[in-house]
Design an enzyme around this catalytic site. Sequence first.
Site, PDB file in Angstrom:
ATOM      1  N   GLY A 109       0.827  -1.196   0.000  1.00  0.00           N
ATOM      2  CA  GLY A 109       0.000   0.000   0.000  1.00  0.00           C
ATOM      3  C   GLY A 109       0.860   1.244   0.000  1.00  0.00           C
ATOM      4  O   GLY A 109       2.056   1.192  -0.270  1.00  0.00           O
ATOM      5  N   CYS A 110       0.255   2.347   0.319  1.00  0.00           N
ATOM      6  CA  CYS A 110       0.948   3.638   0.323  1.00  0.00           C
ATOM      7  C   CYS A 110       2.242   3.541   1.134  1.00  0.00           C
ATOM      8  O   CYS A 110       2.243   3.112   2.280  1.00  0.00           O
ATOM      9  CB  CYS A 110       0.031   4.701   0.918  1.00  0.00           C
ATOM     10  SG  CYS A 110       0.808   6.329   1.044  1.00  0.00           S
TER      11      CYS A 110
END
Length: 170
Positions: free
Chosen positions: A10-11
């Site tokens: 993810g981020c």
Amino acid sequence: MTEHAVLAGGCFWGMQDLIRKLPGVISTRVGYTGGDVPHATYRNHGTHAEGIEIHYDPAKTSFRELLEFFFQIHDPTTATRQGNDMGASYRSAIYYVDETQKQVALDTIADVNASGLWPGQVVTEVEPVGDFWEAEPEHQDYLERFPNGYSCHFPRPDWVLPKRKADSAA
């Protein structure tokens, strides 16, 4: 002596902020990995994932311990998504640097799946490490500079693997 690991979950802002605080982690940097665009950037990263490169002291933490924390701070059961972030850039992946890391990754995934603690089966990709394109300076150490900035990563106390017999003997 240091070793390194490359993970995507993810981020990269939240991943870096949490992983950098682990005992034995010497340095981290965020970037783009596992894709097809040379010299990837935020605006042009093709099929790359947002990733984190970790340099760590294996005398203070193991690759297995890094992976167990990695599986606790993001949801490895969702394909191409973490929180509100959707798309291939936000996939879960382990980019192994050697056969030992590959085997540890596969064993850890098997243990996570067998535990029944996560909401589904792990979809984390396990691939050989490739090029890692360092992200722009504004993405490095983002949550240290903006402590209230966006993150979908957090430790989940219910997603902790039980200690293995080999762990307690060490």
